[in-house]
Design an enzyme around this catalytic site. Structure first.
Site, PDB file in Angstrom:
ATOM      1  N   HIS A 180      -6.661   2.188   1.943  1.00 20.73           N
ATOM      2  CA  HIS A 180      -6.163   2.894   3.123  1.00 20.73           C
ATOM      3  C   HIS A 180      -7.002   4.149   3.366  1.00 20.73           C
ATOM      4  CE1 HIS A 180      -2.597   3.637   5.839  1.00 20.73           C
ATOM      5  NE2 HIS A 180      -3.238   4.794   5.911  1.00 20.73           N
ATOM      6  N   CYS A 220       0.841  -1.201   0.000  1.00 22.61           N
ATOM      7  CA  CYS A 220       0.000   0.000   0.000  1.00 22.61           C
ATOM      8  C   CYS A 220       0.875   1.251   0.000  1.00 22.61           C
ATOM      9  CB  CYS A 220      -0.907   0.003   1.224  1.00 22.61           C
ATOM     10  SG  CYS A 220      -1.858   1.536   1.420  1.00 22.61           S
ATOM     11  N   CYS A 225       0.603   3.503   3.356  1.00 25.16           N
ATOM     12  CA  CYS A 225       1.092   3.030   4.649  1.00 25.16           C
ATOM     13  C   CYS A 225       2.487   3.606   4.904  1.00 25.16           C
ATOM     14  CB  CYS A 225       1.148   1.513   4.674  1.00 25.16           C
ATOM     15  SG  CYS A 225      -0.456   0.709   4.857  1.00 25.16           S
ATOM     16  N   HIS A 263      -8.122   7.558   3.449  1.00 30.14           N
ATOM     17  CA  HIS A 263      -7.526   8.778   2.917  1.00 30.14           C
ATOM     18  C   HIS A 263      -8.572   9.608   2.186  1.00 30.14           C
ATOM     19  CE1 HIS A 263      -7.686   6.470  -0.831  1.00 30.14           C
ATOM     20  NE2 HIS A 263      -7.425   7.587  -1.492  1.00 30.14           N
TER      21      HIS A 263
END
Length: 363
Positions: A188, A73, A76, A190
């Site tokens: 993720h 990812c 991350c 965001h």
């Protein structure tokens, strides 16, 4: 609240900013070790004379990262095994220039200026940024603590101020897309911020309506009057506190749509007081929990901050957050088909008053 702000440059020259909740972190000790190619040139804006709108063409975005495995990812923190977009091994909130921007200041020297006599072309000069809410890949905005929501809000205020001051910016738009049903390509938690070089169609329509209302009412603000009417009616109010009200619009376009508005007219996020910023977090988190509780599973949504335009018409703006989902039932989505996509004429499957009642009872 933000205790420390640290800006660095990634290996390709893009800016990255750490917003830390505790001071003392030396972010400069974690450089970007990747060898990246130069960022792509900005998009191309093409004018559509049939509807008086500009369309961005950004072919380089075809190659953007698409649903990578969790150990690859790019949002991350970096590890010894994988260097991500964030060089540090941990972070609170991070904002950085998008590697695949819809708008930027990188203009090709051979940019064309027209395709036909009716279709002028110009560079999509602006800015596109990514906002990472947490280093926890498996988290979500709705599970953040109120203090982190305040940090995110302060980061958005910082970026709105700086991006609004860039040459040629017409409006700054922070937003979050959640869920693969919405089209999210990175899971993720965001969001993004677009600094548009033109006033987008939705904002133009809102400006026209606000200006017309002001002319007919001796200068009254349209959104303030709509909010007051919703507060008085009460039937579509989902929740509220001293500084904010969350309500379903009477003419909601989406199956489940809530607008969160401050009780005081402000142009944008930077104009919110400390008390208003603190009060936003618990109310917004409450509404997000209600969205997830509706069908007992994570609700796909778009969360969109409507801020005042940068130039003419700024006095007509009234900051508010629009939260909406395309999910209309546990196993059904609202697709934008013929009427919505071709004509822009929405047909809502859920009565707004029923949606408000279900959201009030969801928890």
């Amino acid at each position: 609240m933000i205790s420390q702000r640290t800006a660095i440059r990634l290996s390709d020259g893009r800016e990255l900013i750490y917003f830390d909740e505790t001071p003392g972190a030396d972010r400069t000790r974690w450089p970007d070790t990747r060898h990246l190619p130069p960022p792509p040139p900005t998009s191309q804006l093409r004018y559509d004379p049939l509807v008086d709108e500009w369309v961005a063409v950004a072919a380089h975005r075809q190659t953007r990262t698409f649903l990578p495995p969790s150990d690859k990812c790019p949002l991350c923190p970096s590890t010894r095994e994988f260097a991500s977009e964030i060089p540090a091994p941990d972070y609170d909130v991070v904002v950085f220039e998008n590697q695949f921007p819809s708008f930027s200041d990188r203009v090709k020297p051979d940019e064309i200026t027209s395709l036909t006599d009716m279709v002028p072309v110009r560079p999509g000069v602006g800015r596109t940024e990514v906002v990472c809410f947490t280093s926890d890949h498996n988290s979500s905005f709705g599970t953040l603590p109120p203090a982190r929501v305040r940090t995110v809000l302060d980061a958005l205020a910082d970026r709105t101020t700086e991006m609004s001051a860039l040459p040629g910016i017409a409006q700054v738009f922070p937003f979050e897309n959640r869920g693969i049903e919405i089209g999210v390509t990175l899971s993720h938690p965001h969001g993004q911020i677009y600094a548009y070089p033109t006033v987008p169609p939705r904002a133009q329509a809102m400006l026209r309506a606000a200006r017309k209302h002001a002319e007919h009412t001796g200068g009254r603000n349209l959104y303030a009057d709509v909010l007051a009417a919703e507060q008085k009616a009460g039937v579509r109010v989902v929740a509220g506190n001293e500084h904010w009200t969350a309500y379903v619009p009477a003419a909601a376009r989406w199956p489940y749509e809530v607008q969160l508005a401050p009780h005081r007219q402000v142009a944008d996020i930077p104009a919110l007081s400390d008390a208003e910023r603190d009060a936003f977090a618990p109310l917004y988190l409450d509404v997000l929990r209600r969205f997830d509780a509706l069908f007992g599973k994570p609700m796909p949504y778009i969360s969109a901050w409507h801020q005042a335009v940068v130039g003419e018409g700024r006095d007509l703006g009234y900051l508010h957050l629009q939260l909406f989902s395309i999910r209309r039932a546990a196993d059904k989505l609202k697709y934008l088909a013929g009427s919505e996509s071709a004509m822009g004429a929405f047909v809502n499957d859920i009565v707004p008053e029923a949606a408000a009642q279900r959201l009030r009872e969801a928890i």
